[in-house]
Design a protein around this motif. Structure first.
Motif, mmCIF file in Angstrom:
data_model
loop_
_atom_site.group_PDB
_atom_site.id
_atom_site.type_symbol
_atom_site.label_atom_id
_atom_site.label_comp_id
_atom_site.label_asym_id
_atom_site.label_seq_id
_atom_site.Cartn_x
_atom_site.Cartn_y
_atom_site.Cartn_z
ATOM 1 N N ARG A 86 41.938 41.800 32.489
ATOM 2 C CA ARG A 86 40.590 41.242 32.344
ATOM 3 C C ARG A 86 40.610 39.919 31.588
ATOM 4 N NH1 ARG A 86 37.502 46.979 31.145
ATOM 5 N NH2 ARG A 86 36.962 47.428 33.318
ATOM 6 N N GLN A 89 41.910 37.341 33.918
ATOM 7 C CA GLN A 89 40.883 36.999 34.898
ATOM 8 C C GLN A 89 39.829 36.085 34.287
ATOM 9 O OE1 GLN A 89 40.895 37.863 38.035
ATOM 10 N NE2 GLN A 89 38.864 38.365 38.802
ATOM 11 N N GLN A 105 32.929 41.720 37.994
ATOM 12 C CA GLN A 105 34.112 42.179 38.721
ATOM 13 C C GLN A 105 33.770 43.368 39.608
ATOM 14 O OE1 GLN A 105 36.924 42.972 35.514
ATOM 15 N NE2 GLN A 105 37.942 41.022 35.909
ATOM 16 N N ALA A 282 36.312 39.001 41.790
ATOM 17 C CA ALA A 282 35.373 38.499 40.788
ATOM 18 C C ALA A 282 34.261 37.726 41.478
ATOM 19 C CB ALA A 282 36.103 37.600 39.782
#
Length: 294
Positions: A86, A89, A105, A282
């Motif tokens: 995470r 990302q 997400q 995403a």
């Protein structure tokens, strides 16, 4: 002491190393045989009644506590992995934190088909803890090949889990003979039917197998991940950790096989697979009232 169906037992010849539940009985050459399902491992076994030991509540709790500790450690390591994914990302989406992190997400959706209703319930509880969208279906292993097509049409998953109980029997043949396995051939047939609909390995990611399953046949049939390379037992929750890693890996990245296996309870002796793309996506902008259903 009388031993009945649904009692929790151990096998004296194996020093009661695993807990089993008696789910049925049969008679072979005048001898009463119990059909056993593993309580924590996806194993099905036969044993004569004289080899069974009734496991009392204190002993059940003692053995269960050891297994629960393993589960908690595995879950903690997995959450650390997800947190790192995470953060990575967020770094990419915000262009090194130069833009607001106003994104959401979508983890990959899972269809989990299980031959054991108790294991299915345990797995669904873990999926919920981790935060993975999942549909669970209880289905007898022998019926899976005939039902998989309609289930895929109805649920349209990103990831498919085909599991239940299995076991290798030396009395039925060599380890390379799929007919020497209790349910491996049905798992293989189910994978093949699924691949007829979605042949691309990255369009539908498949995990297939249970304890001691014929790993090579499952992979060649089209599974991305399967059990069991060394024909060992796998834990009931291992399929969840496999697909969860894929569900939370971005679709532009490939999942290293070792990264998938290292936080499972069984490891590479019981689980294996091929390089596979993640399925997480995403999007933006994120709204606080945004529905989780997309």
């Amino acid at each position: 002491m009388t031993i009945n169906i649904m009692d929790i037992v151990g096998r004296e010849s194996y020093n009661c190393d695993l807990l089993f539940r008696i789910i049925d009985t049969k008679e072979v050459n005048g001898k009463k045989i119990a059909i056993l399902y593993g309580e924590d491992f996806r194993l099905i076994a036969d044993a004569p009644y004289e080899d069974l030991v009734l496991v009392n509540q204190p002993m059940q709790r003692k053995i269960s506590q050891k297994v629960q500790l393993m589960e908690e450690q595995s879950l903690q390591l997995f959450r650390q992995d997800v947190n790192l994914l995470r953060r990575k990302q967020e770094y990419q989406v915000t262009e090194a934190y130069s833009k607001p992190s106003n994104y959401f997400q979508l983890p990959g959706k899972v269809l989990h088909i299980d031959g054991d209703p108790n294991y299915l319930k345990k797995c669904l509880t873990l999926y919920e803890k981790i935060g993975i969208p999942v549909n669970g279906v209880h289905c007898n292993e022998k019926e899976m090949p005939g039902k998989i097509g309609s289930l895929l049409d109805y649920y349209r998953p990103d990831i498919l889990v085909i599991t239940g109980h299995d076991a290798y029997s030396k009395a039925l043949g060599e380890k390379n003979d799929i007919n020497a396995y209790r349910h491996s051939k049905y798992f293989v047939q189910t994978v093949r039917e699924a691949r007829k609909k979605l042949p691309n390995l990255d369009q539908l990611v498949i995990f297939a197998g249970a304890c001691q399953s014929h790993f090579e046949s499952l992979i060649y049939a089209g599974a991305n991940f399967a059990s069991s390379p060394s024909r060992v037992n796998i834990h009931a929750l291992d399929p969840v950790y496999i697909v969860a890693k894929i569900s939370f890996t971005p679709f532009m990245e490939r999942v290293n096989v070792w990264d998938v296996l290292r936080n499972t309870l069984t490891g590479e002796k019981g689980l294996g697979g091929i390089e596979t793309k993640g399925v997480l996506r995403a999007g933006m902008p994120y709204h606080t009232n945004q529905s989780e259903e997309v």
